[in-house]
Structures are given as structure tokens and as C-alpha cells.
Write a protein that holds these residues in place. Structure first.
Motif, short mmCIF file in Angstrom:
data_model
loop_
_atom_site.label_atom_id
_atom_site.label_comp_id
_atom_site.label_asym_id
_atom_site.label_seq_id
_atom_site.Cartn_x
_atom_site.Cartn_y
_atom_site.Cartn_z
N ILE A 62 -84.04 23.84 -10.25
CA ILE A 62 -85.40 23.27 -10.33
C ILE A 62 -85.48 21.99 -9.50
CG2 ILE A 62 -87.07 22.17 -11.87
CD1 ILE A 62 -86.17 24.17 -14.04
N PHE A 63 -84.45 21.15 -9.60
CA PHE A 63 -84.41 19.91 -8.82
C PHE A 63 -84.44 20.21 -7.32
CE2 PHE A 63 -81.63 17.00 -6.43
CZ PHE A 63 -82.45 15.88 -6.43
N LEU A 64 -83.65 21.16 -6.88
CA LEU A 64 -83.60 21.50 -5.45
C LEU A 64 -84.94 22.03 -4.96
CD1 LEU A 64 -80.05 23.12 -5.24
CD2 LEU A 64 -80.75 20.84 -4.49
N VAL A 65 -85.55 22.91 -5.74
CA VAL A 65 -86.86 23.46 -5.35
C VAL A 65 -87.90 22.34 -5.31
CG1 VAL A 65 -88.73 24.98 -6.10
CG2 VAL A 65 -86.37 25.79 -6.15
N LEU A 66 -87.92 21.49 -6.32
CA LEU A 66 -88.87 20.38 -6.33
C LEU A 66 -88.61 19.40 -5.19
CD1 LEU A 66 -89.33 19.65 -10.14
CD2 LEU A 66 -90.94 20.74 -8.57
N SER A 67 -87.35 19.21 -4.80
CA SER A 67 -87.03 18.34 -3.67
C SER A 67 -87.64 18.88 -2.38
CB SER A 67 -85.52 18.21 -3.50
OG SER A 67 -84.95 17.54 -4.58
N PHE A 72 -91.93 18.51 1.76
CA PHE A 72 -93.03 19.10 2.53
C PHE A 72 -94.36 18.42 2.23
CE2 PHE A 72 -90.24 22.90 3.09
CZ PHE A 72 -90.25 22.89 4.47
N ILE A 73 -94.62 18.14 0.97
CA ILE A 73 -95.86 17.44 0.62
C ILE A 73 -95.85 16.03 1.22
CG2 ILE A 73 -97.15 16.42 -1.30
CD1 ILE A 73 -96.38 18.89 -2.95
N LYS A 76 -96.70 16.07 4.85
CA LYS A 76 -98.13 16.30 5.04
C LYS A 76 -98.92 15.02 4.76
CE LYS A 76 -98.33 20.66 6.14
NZ LYS A 76 -98.74 21.07 7.45
N LEU A 77 -98.55 14.31 3.69
CA LEU A 77 -99.26 13.09 3.31
C LEU A 77 -99.05 11.98 4.34
CD1 LEU A 77 -98.66 12.87 -0.54
CD2 LEU A 77 -100.77 13.45 0.65
N ILE A 78 -97.82 11.78 4.73
CA ILE A 78 -97.50 10.70 5.65
C ILE A 78 -97.90 11.10 7.06
CG2 ILE A 78 -95.63 9.32 6.59
CD1 ILE A 78 -95.43 8.71 3.78
#
Length: 150
Positions: A62-67, A72-73, A76-78
Motif C-alpha cells: 500500500i505504501f509503495l502504491v501510494l508513493s 505523479f500527483i 502534476k501539481l508542481i
């Protein structure tokens, strides 16, 4: 030992890891650890979903997927650094000189000489010309000005 660490601390180890990574972000230049710190907030999700009985291996996944999602988010934001500048030659001093007419300080012999641009002497390549000749800078080749008679 690793399994014991994860089972004893439970979800709080993820919260602590997230906080440590965010502290690293303050100390390190750029925005790198922030996204992993955000992903480590997995601990909060696991804290509320402890009833599911997630193993530490699933928590790491879960940590790796969320990382990956956070990176990626974040990109996109920066935004990428592909922004078009209104001053594209700002840090390219030699390229700013293209089109200037300057005077040869030393005659060009075998295509090589020196020209004074402002308070600096620059190496130039161009046709054989006498010292004192006015030349136009037409290009820059690896820091050497390419000139032609003006």
C-alpha cells in the motif's frame, strides 16, 4: 525482526515514518521526500482499518502504491520545468551576443583570433582579417564566437 517491528508498532510506524520523511524534506533541497512522507500516512488509513487485519507485507505494498500515486500527483501539481521563458538567453551570455558588431583585438590568422566584447576578450573563428576590423557575430560554437566582416 522486521516483522516484529511492524507488528509491535502497528500503524504508528507509518505515521512516524511519514513525519521523519517530511522532516527530511525540510532539510533537503527540492521536493522529493514530501511525496513519500504523504504516502507514509498510510498509517492513518491502517489505523482506521485495523479491523481488516492487514499484514505488514500488504502495508508495504500500500505504501509503495501510494508513493507512486503521490509522486505523479505531485508532478502534476508542481508542473514540469518545460515552461517557456520570456528570457530564453538569460544565462547564455555568448548567445546573447549574436548580431553584435565588435572590433577585432587581434588579427584572425588561419580563422582564429580575438575580439573585444565590452570589457572582455573572446576567441573568434572567421575569415582572416586584420586587427581593428569591425566584425559581426553570427553564431557561437562551444564558447567561441563565429564572426564575419561587418
Amino acid at each position: 525482526m522486521l516483522e516484529r517491528l511492524f507488528t509491535e508498532l502497528g500503524p504508528w510506524n507509518w505515521v512516524v515514518l511519514g513525519l521523519v520523511l517530511m522532516i527530511f524534506e525540510v532539510a533537503a533541497p527540492g521536493i522529493f521526500f514530501l511525496w513519500f512522507g504523504i504516502a507514509a500516512i498510510t498509517g492513518l488509513a491502517i489505523l482506521f482499518a485495523e479491523a481488516l487485519g492487514l499484514t505488514w507485507q500488504i502495508q508495504v505494498i500500500i505504501f509503495l502504491v501510494l508513493s507512486v500515486i503521490a509522486v505523479f500527483i505531485g508532478r502534476k501539481l508542481i508542473g514540469a520545468t518545460d515552461a517557456v521563458s520570456d528570457e530564453p538567453l538569460l544565462n547564455r551570455r555568448a548567445e546573447q551576443m549574436v548580431g553584435l558588431v565588435v572590433t577585432l583585438e587581434e588579427a584572425t590568422v588561419n580563422g582564429r583570433g580575438r575580439a573585444r566584447v565590452g570589457d572582455s576578450l573572446w576567441r573568434v573563428n572567421g575569415p582572416d582579417l586584420a586587427a581593428g576590423t569591425r566584425v559581426r557575430i553570427t553564431a557561437v560554437d562551444h564558447g567561441i564566437l563565429v564572426v564575419e566582416a561587418a
